[in-house]
Design a protein around this motif. Sequence first.
Motif, PDB file in Angstrom:
ATOM      1  N   VAL A  53     -67.243  21.704  14.592  1.00  0.00           N
ATOM      2  CA  VAL A  53     -67.832  22.807  15.365  1.00  0.00           C
ATOM      3  C   VAL A  53     -69.157  22.320  15.966  1.00  0.00           C
ATOM      4  O   VAL A  53     -70.226  22.618  15.439  1.00  0.00           O
ATOM      5  CB  VAL A  53     -68.040  24.042  14.469  1.00  0.00           C
ATOM      6  CG1 VAL A  53     -68.448  25.247  15.320  1.00  0.00           C
ATOM      7  CG2 VAL A  53     -66.775  24.365  13.696  1.00  0.00           C
ATOM      8  N   THR A  54     -69.068  21.526  17.052  1.00  0.00           N
ATOM      9  CA  THR A  54     -70.273  20.908  17.610  1.00  0.00           C
ATOM     10  C   THR A  54     -70.769  21.673  18.844  1.00  0.00           C
ATOM     11  O   THR A  54     -70.992  22.877  18.752  1.00  0.00           O
ATOM     12  CB  THR A  54     -70.012  19.418  17.900  1.00  0.00           C
ATOM     13  OG1 THR A  54     -68.851  19.300  18.712  1.00  0.00           O
ATOM     14  CG2 THR A  54     -69.774  18.650  16.614  1.00  0.00           C
ATOM     15  N   ARG A  55     -70.959  20.968  19.958  1.00  0.00           N
ATOM     16  CA  ARG A  55     -71.525  21.598  21.169  1.00  0.00           C
ATOM     17  C   ARG A  55     -70.804  22.891  21.533  1.00  0.00           C
ATOM     18  O   ARG A  55     -69.587  22.925  21.607  1.00  0.00           O
ATOM     19  CB  ARG A  55     -71.379  20.648  22.357  1.00  0.00           C
ATOM     20  CG  ARG A  55     -72.529  19.698  22.514  1.00  0.00           C
ATOM     21  CD  ARG A  55     -72.384  18.886  23.786  1.00  0.00           C
ATOM     22  NE  ARG A  55     -71.289  17.914  23.713  1.00  0.00           N
ATOM     23  CZ  ARG A  55     -70.964  17.089  24.704  1.00  0.00           C
ATOM     24  NH1 ARG A  55     -71.613  17.131  25.845  1.00  0.00           N
ATOM     25  NH2 ARG A  55     -69.983  16.223  24.563  1.00  0.00           N
ATOM     26  N   GLY A  56     -71.556  23.941  21.803  1.00  0.00           N
ATOM     27  CA  GLY A  56     -70.954  25.210  22.202  1.00  0.00           C
ATOM     28  C   GLY A  56     -70.604  26.089  21.008  1.00  0.00           C
ATOM     29  O   GLY A  56     -70.206  27.241  21.178  1.00  0.00           O
ATOM     30  N   LEU A  89     -68.960  27.721  17.404  1.00  0.00           N
ATOM     31  CA  LEU A  89     -67.656  28.258  17.026  1.00  0.00           C
ATOM     32  C   LEU A  89     -66.942  28.865  18.235  1.00  0.00           C
ATOM     33  O   LEU A  89     -65.721  28.710  18.385  1.00  0.00           O
ATOM     34  CB  LEU A  89     -67.846  29.323  15.937  1.00  0.00           C
ATOM     35  CG  LEU A  89     -66.562  29.901  15.350  1.00  0.00           C
ATOM     36  CD1 LEU A  89     -65.825  28.857  14.512  1.00  0.00           C
ATOM     37  CD2 LEU A  89     -66.849  31.144  14.506  1.00  0.00           C
ATOM     38  N   ALA A  90     -67.703  29.527  19.103  1.00  0.00           N
ATOM     39  CA  ALA A  90     -67.099  30.201  20.254  1.00  0.00           C
ATOM     40  C   ALA A  90     -66.382  29.194  21.156  1.00  0.00           C
ATOM     41  O   ALA A  90     -65.233  29.411  21.554  1.00  0.00           O
ATOM     42  CB  ALA A  90     -68.167  30.948  21.041  1.00  0.00           C
ATOM     43  N   ALA A  91     -67.045  28.089  21.459  1.00  0.00           N
ATOM     44  CA  ALA A  91     -66.444  27.080  22.349  1.00  0.00           C
ATOM     45  C   ALA A  91     -65.211  26.463  21.707  1.00  0.00           C
ATOM     46  O   ALA A  91     -64.172  26.286  22.343  1.00  0.00           O
ATOM     47  CB  ALA A  91     -67.468  25.999  22.680  1.00  0.00           C
ATOM     48  N   VAL A  92     -65.331  26.142  20.414  1.00  0.00           N
ATOM     49  CA  VAL A  92     -64.238  25.456  19.713  1.00  0.00           C
ATOM     50  C   VAL A  92     -63.000  26.340  19.621  1.00  0.00           C
ATOM     51  O   VAL A  92     -61.881  25.893  19.900  1.00  0.00           O
ATOM     52  CB  VAL A  92     -64.734  25.022  18.309  1.00  0.00           C
ATOM     53  CG1 VAL A  92     -63.580  24.694  17.400  1.00  0.00           C
ATOM     54  CG2 VAL A  92     -65.695  23.848  18.446  1.00  0.00           C
ATOM     55  N   LEU A  93     -63.177  27.607  19.256  1.00  0.00           N
ATOM     56  CA  LEU A  93     -62.012  28.488  19.117  1.00  0.00           C
ATOM     57  C   LEU A  93     -61.362  28.749  20.472  1.00  0.00           C
ATOM     58  O   LEU A  93     -60.128  28.770  20.581  1.00  0.00           O
ATOM     59  CB  LEU A  93     -62.406  29.807  18.452  1.00  0.00           C
ATOM     60  CG  LEU A  93     -62.790  29.717  16.963  1.00  0.00           C
ATOM     61  CD1 LEU A  93     -63.062  31.112  16.405  1.00  0.00           C
ATOM     62  CD2 LEU A  93     -61.715  29.011  16.123  1.00  0.00           C
ATOM     63  N   ASN A  94     -62.162  28.935  21.499  1.00  0.00           N
ATOM     64  CA  ASN A  94     -61.586  29.135  22.830  1.00  0.00           C
ATOM     65  C   ASN A  94     -60.784  27.922  23.283  1.00  0.00           C
ATOM     66  O   ASN A  94     -59.680  28.053  23.811  1.00  0.00           O
ATOM     67  CB  ASN A  94     -62.689  29.448  23.843  1.00  0.00           C
ATOM     68  CG  ASN A  94     -63.002  30.928  23.910  1.00  0.00           C
ATOM     69  OD1 ASN A  94     -62.290  31.690  24.559  1.00  0.00           O
ATOM     70  ND2 ASN A  94     -64.043  31.352  23.216  1.00  0.00           N
TER      71      ASN A  94
END
Lengths: 345, 345
Positions: free
Chosen positions: A227-230, A232-237
């Motif tokens: 879960v890096t840049r962006g 949790l929101a970026a990773v899940l999307n």
Amino acid sequence: MDLTCPIPLQNTSHVLLAHGGGGKLMQDLIDKMFAMAFGKSCTSHDAAQLTMPTGELALTTDSYVVQPLFFPGGDIGKLAVYGTVNDLTMAGARPLYLSVGFILEEGLPLETLWRIVISMQQAAQAVGIQIVTGDTKVVERGKGDGIFINTSGVGVIGSGLKIQPKAIAPGDAILVSGDLGRHGIAIMAQREGLAFETTIESDCAPLVNPVQDLLSAGIGVHCLRDVTRGGLAAVLNELAIASGFNMEVIERDIPVREDVRGACEILGFDPLYVANEGRFVAFVPPDQADKSLEILRSHQANAQIIGQVTTPLSPDDIAPVTLKNAFGIARILDRLSGEQLPRIC
Amino acid sequence: MDLTCPIPLQNTSHVLLAHGGGGKLMQDLIDKMFAMAFGKSCTSHDAAQLTMPTGELALTTDSYVVQPLFFPGGDIGKLAVYGTVNDLTMAGARPLYLSVGFILEEGLPLETLWRIVISMQQAAQAVGIQIVTGDTKVVERGKGDGIFINTSGVGVIGSGLKIQPKAIAPGDAILVSGDLGRHGIAIMAQREGLAFETTIESDCAPLVNPVQDLLSAGIGVHCLRDVTRGGLAAVLNELAIASGFNMEVIERDIPVREDVRGACEILGFDPLYVANEGRFVAFVPPDQADKSLEILRSHQANAQIIGQVTTPLSPDDIAPVTLKNAFGIARILDRLSGEQLPRIC
């Protein structure tokens, strides 16, 4: 290993353009710093020649441009080793070999470089990855920013293992391996000169052990992602789109420490969008969720089951991740357009 | 492949900090530029999962910081692909996979990035290497210099092949695969705004084919090395020390084109210290020198046998490479302390 600081090198204590020139000064830097820290074998030829166990190969690359170079809980060197090791781990690979490419700015104190090099060596040793080859370039003052590091990693994937977004299935439990938001907040607090009651340290850490434990316990892991840049929101999307499934997460189950939550409020950040450097999400079959959680908690007490994979995406679904609050009301967990925190890694 | 220029991206024609942030703008850059040029598979997961033929693995890394970004005969993208492919080739490896890490400066025109990306794609296609994974970071205006590129390469080494400095033996013939000095002079002429009678183009080129031809003709190649930063002088000195043998080269046999020689005189450079990007030295047993030369000349008409490996180095030999002039007088071919030409690659 003798880790005595070798500075000054040939009467200079700062990086010179000539340290990138392929001549004696560059050799001096390689011999006295890189070979000292990473071992002689990493510096002797254009390409490292390596034995490879049977299995599929994983290859990953990341450049690190974090500012400041040193922050509570880590530094650019540690980040550059663990970040790339973690990318390999997320593919289900056992990390084996690392390459290191430095882009140094003329005038960087050699003492700073040495601290970073030693930090990389210690991080590599901690996870048992070998730094086997490297490169150094120097750019003029004002054309870089102290130091940028690229690391590329090679690992081996056990036969038959396919840990990837396409393996995500409806009903999969979504777990997070620990509390979120610490890395980004540690960096921002340092950058802005903010002091909180307690120092918030980056979560920067290797993820090899918890993943290895999941696999050796026979958990049928479908997908892993750090879960890096962006955040949790970026990773899940990204995973929702790559897998073709909608996802639902429960807001109150997402672990965020009180001090991090407070710092986020002061700084105006949402912890779900803040970068981490030692946390991952795991997608596992629902009947293995509890066992998985138990394993993750043996490494980080605040690991959590945070949600599940739901229905297939229809072609016009543009918001595949929903967040349910304490009242059961769902809202869209969208990605940001850019990043709240530039140069976080 | 559709190579239509995808600019503007989301209403911007220049790199923004947010292009490195892990959000929608970054995804847009990846989808519309990198996936278009390098193929979708290179962008879908943290680590690329790859099949690996039997044999030993070669791993190499290089960062490219050349200025200007475009020069006669090449550009930073072509250089970044061929440079790393050549490092693999020099280890006797067949190049298979490439990773790409971009460090972009805020404000870089996206059109410039696109030209570089397309140049990389064409270079990769020309040598049959796959770009399989990548990373993008963006730094603020004034903290970088347009674009830096790291490429790391993975190749496979045929079983039993040990092409390395330690395999160099006394009596070995030293061959150079073509005329020297063009890359460095092409860059310097461009940088200084100098025009010569003819444009001197960089020698930037892949070395896979001549090396493959040497090997498949059964030449017992002991060592190969591309003649890059620091030029022939740096490379021979490094190999002399690594092998433990003195070397002797004949000045008049070293191929340097007339126009390059003239430009060197004007600019005050010695062509033996100037970087090349498409030339290598080969160390072969003396009885295979002529056959090797014939093979090299089928690729570059001006390939030459330039000297030989002589006696073992004694511990206090500090100048292992000698250059014999037309009168038979030997002088030391020392390495420079730094580099005459910063940021040449």
